[in-house]
Motif scaffolding. Structure first.
Motif, PDB file in Angstrom:
ATOM      1  N   ASN A 188       0.828  -1.205   0.000  1.00 48.51           N
ATOM      2  CA  ASN A 188       0.000   0.000   0.000  1.00 48.51           C
ATOM      3  C   ASN A 188       0.863   1.257   0.000  1.00 48.51           C
ATOM      4  OD1 ASN A 188      -2.287  -1.552   0.018  1.00 48.51           O
ATOM      5  ND2 ASN A 188      -2.575  -1.461   2.237  1.00 48.51           N
ATOM      6  N   GLU A 189       1.915   1.251   0.792  1.00 45.85           N
ATOM      7  CA  GLU A 189       2.799   2.422   0.839  1.00 45.85           C
ATOM      8  C   GLU A 189       3.477   2.642  -0.511  1.00 45.85           C
ATOM      9  OE1 GLU A 189       5.424   1.496   4.011  1.00 45.85           O
ATOM     10  OE2 GLU A 189       4.022   2.114   5.606  1.00 45.85           O
ATOM     11  N   GLU A 190       3.904   1.532  -1.150  1.00 43.80           N
ATOM     12  CA  GLU A 190       4.569   1.652  -2.450  1.00 43.80           C
ATOM     13  C   GLU A 190       3.573   2.125  -3.514  1.00 43.80           C
ATOM     14  OE1 GLU A 190       8.506   1.178  -4.109  1.00 43.80           O
ATOM     15  OE2 GLU A 190       7.619   1.252  -2.107  1.00 43.80           O
ATOM     16  N   THR A 191       2.329   1.680  -3.397  1.00 40.34           N
ATOM     17  CA  THR A 191       1.291   2.125  -4.339  1.00 40.34           C
ATOM     18  C   THR A 191       1.083   3.629  -4.245  1.00 40.34           C
ATOM     19  OG1 THR A 191       0.156  -0.012  -4.218  1.00 40.34           O
ATOM     20  CG2 THR A 191      -1.131   1.866  -5.007  1.00 40.34           C
ATOM     21  N   LYS A 192       1.029   4.147  -3.006  1.00 41.99           N
ATOM     22  CA  LYS A 192       0.874   5.593  -2.819  1.00 41.99           C
ATOM     23  C   LYS A 192       2.037   6.344  -3.457  1.00 41.99           C
ATOM     24  CE  LYS A 192      -1.774   5.303   1.488  1.00 41.99           C
ATOM     25  NZ  LYS A 192      -1.770   5.599   2.946  1.00 41.99           N
ATOM     26  N   SER A 193       3.240   5.816  -3.290  1.00 43.60           N
ATOM     27  CA  SER A 193       4.416   6.475  -3.870  1.00 43.60           C
ATOM     28  C   SER A 193       4.335   6.485  -5.396  1.00 43.60           C
ATOM     29  CB  SER A 193       5.692   5.761  -3.422  1.00 43.60           C
ATOM     30  OG  SER A 193       5.827   5.797  -2.024  1.00 43.60           O
ATOM     31  N   LEU A 194       3.912   5.352  -5.972  1.00 44.09           N
ATOM     32  CA  LEU A 194       3.822   5.265  -7.433  1.00 44.09           C
ATOM     33  C   LEU A 194       2.737   6.187  -7.973  1.00 44.09           C
ATOM     34  CD1 LEU A 194       4.684   4.034 -10.094  1.00 44.09           C
ATOM     35  CD2 LEU A 194       3.186   2.090  -9.639  1.00 44.09           C
ATOM     36  N   LEU A 195       1.611   6.267  -7.294  1.00 43.97           N
ATOM     37  CA  LEU A 195       0.533   7.157  -7.735  1.00 43.97           C
ATOM     38  C   LEU A 195       0.960   8.620  -7.628  1.00 43.97           C
ATOM     39  CD1 LEU A 195      -2.603   5.372  -6.225  1.00 43.97           C
ATOM     40  CD2 LEU A 195      -1.773   5.323  -8.584  1.00 43.97           C
ATOM     41  N   ALA A 196       1.827   8.910  -6.662  1.00 39.61           N
ATOM     42  CA  ALA A 196       2.361  10.283  -6.563  1.00 39.61           C
ATOM     43  C   ALA A 196       3.239  10.601  -7.773  1.00 39.61           C
ATOM     44  CB  ALA A 196       3.174  10.434  -5.265  1.00 39.61           C
ATOM     45  N   VAL A 197       4.027   9.609  -8.218  1.00 37.50           N
ATOM     46  CA  VAL A 197       4.833   9.798  -9.437  1.00 37.50           C
ATOM     47  C   VAL A 197       3.915   9.982 -10.640  1.00 37.50           C
ATOM     48  CG1 VAL A 197       6.545   8.740 -10.957  1.00 37.50           C
ATOM     49  CG2 VAL A 197       6.744   8.460  -8.487  1.00 37.50           C
ATOM     50  N   GLN A 198       2.819   9.238 -10.677  1.00 37.67           N
ATOM     51  CA  GLN A 198       1.860   9.375 -11.789  1.00 37.67           C
ATOM     52  C   GLN A 198       1.307  10.801 -11.845  1.00 37.67           C
ATOM     53  OE1 GLN A 198      -1.719   7.109 -11.381  1.00 37.67           O
ATOM     54  NE2 GLN A 198      -2.356   7.404 -13.478  1.00 37.67           N
TER      55      GLN A 198
END
Length: 619
Positions: free
Chosen positions: A331-341
């Motif tokens: 979940n934490e990594e998903t949030k980071s990736l969506l921030a890059v998006q």
């Protein structure tokens, strides 16, 4: 001075003689397919040239939504629809990616995708704009087709009227009629393309024939050309104001409209023909030069965007190989990736030649991350399904035990099931509450029954305690009244006390001690009993008390100490008797010591009898 026919033909050639550069600028923004269908006069009314060539594949969702909204009310519905299709081609993949991400989040939160629906206000807004453009183009073409067919009928009627006037040139006021027909012709819009060339040539040829015949009214024709010159000068002034328009794309669209008006105005005096056109062309060139400068600046922006997106491509690469067995870390990594998006979507377009490659590189890693995440949750879901089956087994066991009356064993068994439940791990989200509720209900049902049973017992135990307190009070009353000792009465009280049953656990020892104290007090007041008889009376009591023997024998050591003291005294006294043989007072001393020895032996016998009574008490 040339003939009217020569001058007309020359004027047509001159007004169509745009420079190669200007003509190219207009044709770059024209929709040539629709021009072929609907006429040359509509072909140049188009959006600015860069709009058609714009590559939207690198745009974010909000940029694409803004782009399509900008062209919803465009006057050039043909161009607007073509551009909207290109925008949609870039928009749809982004929507699919968002939907996939939302679906993955839904799967993570709910354990499955049942009932998943994806709604987004931006998608609705985009579709509203897209179909508004599509409907506007269809309506426009339907209206234009009908209008051009009507215009064709009107222009054919005008041609027929011109033919009639050519044959009646002697009529007074014929020039005025021709002028009116020319006004009607100019006021009548375009005709279907397949008839345009024929009808314009016919009309021009008829006018040439008319002016050849009406050379006597040539001065009137010159006045008309002067009027056209004035109209074209007014167009030039309007074109000059376009240089002040900040939105260069809008300025180009308006300039194209002015070119249409310029072409629709009739010929000007020959001497002014070149100068008026050059003046108009010079302004047009300045506007197109501004457009070229804008395009160069925009290219710099595209290059900067390319560098930013290349950096994000490198930033997103590690996500494609990310792996863990912890949901929180996913979940934490998903949030980071969506921030890059979000960073990616905020950057804007990149040069067309690199857009496809950069997009592919970024989104490939983006998709790979979510593919890996989906696999993780698929395995997790299988584990949770297995855990569910294990917990269902525990539910069945709890259901079997909930009606049991073997209170302690069942309680221990249910507690063991609860510990096992905690050790199993999570189940699918949609079953988590229901399966736990079943298990808890079964456990609660048993423990509620056990509590009710205990409450009933506690009530009974309290009543038993009161009954035993009453017996103790009765014994205490006998002691206070110094009632004569009665073994039978004491036995009855003892039997009644121990027949009553259980009392509250915390009062169990205290009430027995209290009873024993009352018995001991009652026995102690019995003057008619010696110590052995008193102990014998108490022995019957202590035999009924759990571990009473041990309690009764607490006095054993004291008695043993007394026995040893008497035995030591007797041995000492007997040893001393030998020293009194030669003494003058020996008889008297022997008598005293013998009395002491006999008295001590008698007491020793009593103590040993008491000891035997104590030892007779069972543990």
């Amino acid at each position: 001075m040339g003939t009217p026919q020569d001058e007309t033909q020359s004027n047509e050639l001159n007004e169509q003689n745009l420079t190669e550069e200007t003509t190219s600028q207009i044709e770059d923004v024209a929709d040539m397919e629709d021009v072929a269908d609907f006429g040359d006069d509509e072909a140049t009314s188009v959006e600015e040239e860069l709009q058609e060539d714009k590559d939207f594949t690198g745009f974010g969702k909000q940029e694409l939504l803004a782009e399509i909204k900008k062209i919803v009310n465009s006057s050039d519905v043909v161009k607007a629809e073509k551009i909207s299709k290109k925008i949609k081609e870039a928009f749809d993949p982004i929507v699919k990616e968002e939907e996939a991400a939302a679906k993955a989040e839904y799967l993570e939160a709910n354990g499955n995708t049942d009932g998943f629906e994806y709604h987004n206000a931006d998608i609705k807004s985009f579709n509203d704009a897209f179909y508004a453009i599509k409907n506007a183009r269809r309506q426009h073409f339907e209206q234009m087709q009908k209008l051009r067919e009507d215009n064709l009928k009107k222009k054919r009627a005008i041609i027929n009227q011109v033919k009639e006037l050519i044959e009646s040139t002697d009529d007074k006021g014929v020039m005025s009629k021709v002028k009116d027909l020319q006004k009607d012709w100019k006021a009548t819009g375009a005709v279907p393309q397949q008839y345009a060339d024929e009808i314009y040539k016919t009309y021009g040829a008829l006018l040439d024939r008319f002016y050849d015949q009406m050379s006597i009214e040539f001065e009137l024709k010159e006045l008309d050309r002067q009027h056209n010159l004035k109209a074209k000068k007014a167009l030039i002034e309007r074109a000059e104001k376009l240089l002040e328009v900040e939105n260069i794309s809008e300025a180009v669209v308006l300039l194209n409209n002015l070119h249409e008006e310029f072409r629709s105005i009739g010929p000007v005096p020959k001497d002014d023909r070149d100068s008026i056109w050059n003046a108009f062309k010079e302004i047009s060139d300045k506007i197109y030069e501004k457009k070229r400068q804008y395009a160069e600046e925009f290219k710099q922006v595209l290059d900067q965007n390319m560098k930013l997106k290349q950096a994000l491509c490198l930033k997103v690469e590690p996500f494609s190989t990310f792996d863990t067995d912890r949901i929180k870390e996913w979940n934490e990594e998903t949030k980071s990736l969506l921030a890059v998006q979000k960073e990616w979507e905020a950057i804007g377009p990149v040069p067309r030649e690199v857009a496809s490659g950069i997009n592919k590189q970024f989104w490939a890693n983006f998709k790979q991350f979510f593919a890996n995440k989906n696999k993780f949750f698929e395995v997790l879901e299988a584990q949770r399904a297995e855990n569910l089956e294990k917990k269902k087994v525990l539910v069945a066991k709890a259901e079997e035990l909930k009606e049991s009356s073997d209170w302690n064993a069942t309680a221990d068994a249910l507690i063991a099931l609860q510990k096992e439940w905690k050790s199993i791990g999570p189940v699918p989200e949609k079953f988590r509450d229901s399966v736990y509720a079943e298990f808890k209900a079964a456990c609660d049902a048993f423990f509620e029954r056990k509590r009710n049973k205990r409450n009933e017992e506690n009530k009974e135990y309290a009543e038993n305690l009161n009954k035993k307190e009453e017996i103790i009070l009765e014994l205490n009353k006998l002691t206070e009244d110094k009632t004569k000792f009665d073994q039978t009465l004491l036995d009855e009280k003892t039997e009644a006390f121990f027949a009553i049953g259980f009392v509250p656990r915390k009062e169990k020892d205290a009430i027995v001690d209290k009873f024993v104290a009352a018995v001991e007090a009652f026995v102690a007041t019995a003057e008619e009993l010696d110590e052995k008889d008193k102990l014998q009376a108490l022995a019957g009591i202590f035999n009924k008390i759990p571990s009473g023997g041990r309690k009764f024998r607490n006095q054993e050591q004291n008695i043993r100490n007394k026995i040893k003291t008497h035995e030591d005294d007797i041995a000492l006294w007997q040893n001393n008797l030998a020293f009194f043989a030669n003494s003058k007072t020996a008889d008297k001393l022997l008598s005293e010591y013998n009395e002491k020895i006999e008295a001590s032996k008698a007491e020793l016998k009593k103590l040993k009898d008491q000891l035997r009574v104590i030892q007779s008490i069972e543990d």
